[in-house]
Write an enzyme that holds these catalytic residues in place. Structure first.
Site, PDB file in Angstrom:
ATOM      1  N   VAL A 165      66.031-122.556  14.265  1.00  0.00           N
ATOM      2  CA  VAL A 165      65.448-121.223  14.135  1.00  0.00           C
ATOM      3  C   VAL A 165      66.234-120.365  13.160  1.00  0.00           C
ATOM      4  O   VAL A 165      65.673-119.592  12.397  1.00  0.00           O
ATOM      5  CB  VAL A 165      65.390-120.538  15.516  1.00  0.00           C
ATOM      6  CG1 VAL A 165      64.865-119.116  15.394  1.00  0.00           C
ATOM      7  CG2 VAL A 165      64.524-121.347  16.480  1.00  0.00           C
ATOM      8  N   LYS A 197      75.107-121.257   6.951  1.00  0.00           N
ATOM      9  CA  LYS A 197      74.517-120.476   8.040  1.00  0.00           C
ATOM     10  C   LYS A 197      75.092-119.058   7.973  1.00  0.00           C
ATOM     11  O   LYS A 197      76.198-118.819   8.444  1.00  0.00           O
ATOM     12  CB  LYS A 197      74.812-121.133   9.391  1.00  0.00           C
ATOM     13  CG  LYS A 197      74.275-122.550   9.522  1.00  0.00           C
ATOM     14  CD  LYS A 197      74.700-123.212  10.824  1.00  0.00           C
ATOM     15  CE  LYS A 197      74.052-122.596  12.023  1.00  0.00           C
ATOM     16  NZ  LYS A 197      74.361-123.351  13.273  1.00  0.00           N
ATOM     17  N   ARG A 243      77.695-131.752   6.595  1.00  0.00           N
ATOM     18  CA  ARG A 243      76.696-132.622   7.219  1.00  0.00           C
ATOM     19  C   ARG A 243      77.314-133.979   7.549  1.00  0.00           C
ATOM     20  O   ARG A 243      77.872-134.643   6.665  1.00  0.00           O
ATOM     21  CB  ARG A 243      75.488-132.809   6.297  1.00  0.00           C
ATOM     22  CG  ARG A 243      74.768-131.521   5.966  1.00  0.00           C
ATOM     23  CD  ARG A 243      73.475-131.778   5.231  1.00  0.00           C
ATOM     24  NE  ARG A 243      72.524-132.529   6.054  1.00  0.00           N
ATOM     25  CZ  ARG A 243      71.212-132.562   5.818  1.00  0.00           C
ATOM     26  NH1 ARG A 243      70.707-131.919   4.791  1.00  0.00           N
ATOM     27  NH2 ARG A 243      70.420-133.254   6.599  1.00  0.00           N
ATOM     28  N   PHE A 244      77.193-134.394   8.801  1.00  0.00           N
ATOM     29  CA  PHE A 244      77.732-135.700   9.176  1.00  0.00           C
ATOM     30  C   PHE A 244      76.714-136.809   8.958  1.00  0.00           C
ATOM     31  O   PHE A 244      77.029-137.984   9.178  1.00  0.00           O
ATOM     32  CB  PHE A 244      78.220-135.700  10.636  1.00  0.00           C
ATOM     33  CG  PHE A 244      77.252-135.106  11.620  1.00  0.00           C
ATOM     34  CD1 PHE A 244      76.145-135.810  12.059  1.00  0.00           C
ATOM     35  CD2 PHE A 244      77.449-133.824  12.119  1.00  0.00           C
ATOM     36  CE1 PHE A 244      75.266-135.275  12.971  1.00  0.00           C
ATOM     37  CE2 PHE A 244      76.576-133.268  13.029  1.00  0.00           C
ATOM     38  CZ  PHE A 244      75.478-133.997  13.462  1.00  0.00           C
ATOM     39  N   ASP A 330      72.624-121.916  25.496  1.00  0.00           N
ATOM     40  CA  ASP A 330      71.521-122.401  24.666  1.00  0.00           C
ATOM     41  C   ASP A 330      71.753-123.826  24.166  1.00  0.00           C
ATOM     42  O   ASP A 330      71.249-124.212  23.120  1.00  0.00           O
ATOM     43  CB  ASP A 330      71.310-121.458  23.479  1.00  0.00           C
ATOM     44  CG  ASP A 330      69.953-121.642  22.821  1.00  0.00           C
ATOM     45  OD1 ASP A 330      68.965-121.827  23.553  1.00  0.00           O
ATOM     46  OD2 ASP A 330      69.874-121.601  21.579  1.00  0.00           O
ATOM     47  N   LYS A 334      67.708-130.254  21.214  1.00  0.00           N
ATOM     48  CA  LYS A 334      67.825-130.475  19.774  1.00  0.00           C
ATOM     49  C   LYS A 334      69.228-130.184  19.281  1.00  0.00           C
ATOM     50  O   LYS A 334      69.483-130.213  18.077  1.00  0.00           O
ATOM     51  CB  LYS A 334      66.788-129.635  19.022  1.00  0.00           C
ATOM     52  CG  LYS A 334      65.349-130.062  19.337  1.00  0.00           C
ATOM     53  CD  LYS A 334      64.337-129.386  18.455  1.00  0.00           C
ATOM     54  CE  LYS A 334      64.376-129.875  17.024  1.00  0.00           C
ATOM     55  NZ  LYS A 334      64.048-131.311  16.876  1.00  0.00           N
TER      56      LYS A 334
END
Length: 460
Positions: A165, A197, A243-244, A330, A334
């Protein structure tokens, strides 16, 4: 007046999936009936080390075919959510419900190993244009203008093609930041290596970049498997996440990025993205008892799909305990992923670790319940014991791991709050508040786990 029946022509669309420079499969779609198909390429299946899309979509489908909707569920889990999905649909003039159209538009750079490509074309082996640099000054300007121009759109093209999101931007980083690394937007065959981000810019969630950086770095200090993060300042704070599912190297012709295949727990469980919360219909009075989404029990069931079951179970237990320690209400389906190998799944590094309870304006209902407790305050020793029972975790093991992790958190949480990454008094004060909360949670977890180990099995 009666007319002569005219046969209806039913459209059939198709995309090819590519990985490692090779065609993997063909994805078919009949939109009128919302029918999806997947046909693996024989050469890919025969390749040593080749892997399927997910456990629900093995190389050899069952006699009756894949489960109804399984192909669509896999694909839709790759798409962004919220505002990013709205922007994508608006930009391409398609419905947000048109999964095929969206993956056609965004499928060149999704999470995992696969590219979705037109059947009459092959992905380029050589870049047709050089990577497009994003300078610090331009990024700062774009962050200032997010209300007028969404961050996902650059040069008229949507650059957001990963689930979630929150605003994100995928970039290639040519060198480490400390060595003067520069950020680039990429086109195939080059893939992104990092995710940006930025601070959401809303009053409900102040210092979110510091929050996530703190929780992720604390996990790293505790020797837990977690993605690498840093704070990039424009001077506005932006979380830079490595990023893995990408491995960068430099070849003769320039940079090369290998794409590794990962799936999230929704895909591993063959569930749609709308099932990422355990209470998949919400917590309304008439539906709160329905718990068909991803729960701790569903997540631990994935252990049977892994290559090393003992290691996977331990990783999941530590992940669950860490969410309790930091107060991440949260942590949903995902927010945990697996590498996909031909032999089975392997837990991937952790990500999206945030102390959500620091924000009183946000609902703190747990994405996954501890037993039947859907709030941190309601978690009791019995709830922990119930969790262990449902997830197949020995309660003595739970006690040992809870004590070990609580001790590490108590040691490292205050130290991380003093890190040089937090540059002013306000950021350090926020980090200290998160640290104080974690130290309190560590003491509570130790006591609850000790008591949970004493509960007689017949009471569960």
């Amino acid at each position: 007046m009666s007319g002569i029946g005219i046969p209806t022509v039913v459209a059939h669309y198709a995309l090819n999936l590519w990985a490692e420079g090779q065609k993997v499969a063909t994805l078919g779609h009949v939109p009128m009936h919302d029918q999806w198909s997947l046909d693996y390429d024989a050469a890919w299946v025969a390749k040593p080390g080749a892997f399927p899309l997910s456990p629900a979509l093995p190389f050899q489908p069952p006699a009756a075919g894949y489960a109804v909707g399984a192909v669509k569920r896999f694909v839709e889990n790759l798409l962004p959510e919220g505002r990013a999905l709205d922007i994508t649909a608006s930009t391409f003039h398609v419905s947000k419900a048109n999964v095929y159209a969206l993956i056609s538009a965004l499928g060149a750079e999704t999470t995992g190993a696969f590219r979705f490509w037109p059947v009459d074309q092959d992905p380029p082996a050589v870049a047709t244009t050089p990577p497009r640099e994003v300078t610090r000054e331009e990024l700062d300007q774009r962050l200032a203008e997010r209300d007028q121009m969404p961050l996902a759109v650059w040069d008229g093209k949507v650059r957001m093609s990963i689930a979630g999101v929150q605003d994100k931007l995928m970039v290639y980083l040519d060198l480490p930041l400390d060595d003067g690394g520069r950020l680039f937007l990429v086109e195939p065959p080059l893939a992104s290596t990092h995710i940006l981000k930025p601070e959401p810019g809303r009053e409900l969630t102040p210092y979110l970049v510091v929050n996530e950086h703190y929780c992720m770095t604390l996990a790293r200090r505790m020797k837990l498997p977690v993605a690498d993060v840093a704070i990039y300042r424009t001077p506005r704070p932006v979380l830079l996440v490595r990023r893995f599912d990408r491995i960068a190297s430099h070849g003769v012709a320039g940079p090369v990025v290998q794409r590794l295949h990962i799936i999230d727990a929704c895909q591993a469980s063959d569930l749609p993205a709308t099932y990422k919360y355990e209470r998949n219909l919400g917590s309304g009075e008439h539906v709160r008892h329905i718990r068909d989404g991803v729960s701790f029990e569903v997540l631990f069931d994935r252990v049977e799909q892994t290559v090393n079951k003992a290691a996977a179970r331990m990783t999941l237990l530590r992940w669950a305990l860490f969410q309790f320690l930091i107060g991440n209400s949260d942590a949903h389906g995902k927010n945990f992923s697996f590498f996909v190998h031909r032999e089975g799944l392997e837990p991937a590094p952790w990500y999206d670790l945030v102390s959500v309870v620091q924000y009183p304006g946000i609902d703190h209902e747990l994405a996954m319940a501890w037993g039947d407790a859907f709030s941190l305050q309601e978690v009791t020793a019995f709830a922990l014991a119930d969790f262990a029972q449902r997830c197949g975790v020995d309660r003595q093991l739970l006690k040992r791991e809870a004590r070990r992790m609580a001790k590490l958190a108590t040691e490292h949480a205050p130290q991380q709050a003093q890190a040089d990454d937090y540059i002013d008094e306000a950021e350090r004060a926020f980090a200290a508040r998160v640290g104080d909360f974690i130290v309190g949670q560590a003491a509570r977890l130790t006591e609850l786990a000790d008591d949970a180990a004493k509960i007689k099995s017949e009471f569960l």
